[in-house]
Scaffold this motif. Structure first.
Motif, short mmCIF file in Angstrom:
data_model
loop_
_atom_site.label_atom_id
_atom_site.label_comp_id
_atom_site.label_asym_id
_atom_site.label_seq_id
_atom_site.Cartn_x
_atom_site.Cartn_y
_atom_site.Cartn_z
N CYS A 164 0.89 -1.07 0.24
CA CYS A 164 -0.24 -0.10 0.07
C CYS A 164 0.89 1.22 0.06
N LEU A 165 0.67 1.98 -0.98
CA LEU A 165 1.39 3.27 -1.13
C LEU A 165 1.38 4.19 0.17
N PHE A 166 0.19 4.54 0.55
CA PHE A 166 -0.13 5.27 1.86
C PHE A 166 0.44 4.71 3.05
N CYS A 167 0.48 3.40 3.30
CA CYS A 167 0.93 2.67 4.29
C CYS A 167 2.37 2.87 4.21
N GLY A 168 3.13 2.92 3.12
CA GLY A 168 4.56 3.16 3.07
C GLY A 168 4.78 4.71 3.40
N ILE A 169 3.78 5.80 3.01
CA ILE A 169 4.08 7.13 3.32
C ILE A 169 4.01 7.14 4.66
N VAL A 170 2.94 6.55 5.55
CA VAL A 170 2.72 6.58 6.95
C VAL A 170 4.18 6.04 7.84
N ALA A 171 4.48 5.22 7.06
CA ALA A 171 5.71 4.25 7.86
C ALA A 171 7.03 5.22 7.41
N GLY A 172 7.01 6.01 6.68
CA GLY A 172 8.18 6.87 6.39
C GLY A 172 9.17 6.27 5.20
N THR A 173 8.65 5.07 4.46
CA THR A 173 9.66 4.37 3.36
C THR A 173 9.13 5.00 2.15
N VAL A 174 8.16 5.72 1.96
CA VAL A 174 7.67 6.40 0.69
C VAL A 174 7.99 7.72 1.03
N PRO A 175 8.42 8.90 0.31
CA PRO A 175 8.64 9.91 0.82
C PRO A 175 7.33 10.84 0.68
N SER A 176 7.20 12.00 1.48
CA SER A 176 6.10 12.41 1.34
C SER A 176 6.34 14.12 1.83
#
Length: 141
Positions: free
Chosen positions: A5-17
């Motif tokens: 899940c893209l947004f789970c990655g954002i929440v986890a900090g593994t996907v930049p935002s």
């Protein structure tokens, strides 16, 4: 949280935002495909696919966070209004299957506001509206 899940990655900090706000239940970040200047998303940290799956406490937290952010963003950005938008299901334009609310500042100045709606409100058939309403009432019990 899911690995895909893209947004789970954002929440986890593994996907930049670009983070706007965070609390123990929610995370808010700027939309990378904005419909207007200041368009952002508010998500629950706990994964829920959509409006049909999100627990009531997470839904309440996301909605209250969106309101708090909108109250700050609209005057800070000089917006003329704001839309909160949720899309539930692919046929309703949902593209990321992690519940989210779009907070979309709206502007009279169209150079700052690229969002257009495909729907133009027109009066419906009163009998059909009443019949559809009765179906919803019956489904609610």
């Amino acid at each position: 949280m899911t690995d895909q899940c893209l947004f789970c990655g954002i929440v986890a900090g593994t996907v930049p935002s670009v983070k706007v706000a965070e609390d123990e239940t929610t995370y808010a970040f700027m939309d990378i495909n904005p419909g207007s200047d200041g368009h952002l998303l508010v998500v629950p940290k706990r994964h829920s696919k959509d409006l049909m799956e999100i627990p009531a406490d997470d839904l309440a937290a996301v909605t209250l966070a969106a309101q708090r952010i909108a109250k700050a963003a609209v005057p800070a950005l000089g917006a003329d209004g704001v839309n909160l938008l949720n899309c539930c299901g692919a046929d309703a334009w949902q593209t990321v299957f992690h519940f989210h609310l779009h907070v979309i500042p709206r502007y009279v100045d169209k150079s700052r506001d690229r969002l257009g709606l495909p729907w133009v409100p027109t009066p419906g058939d009163a009998e059909a509206i009443a019949a559809t309403g009765a179906k919803v009432v019956a489904a609610l019990g």
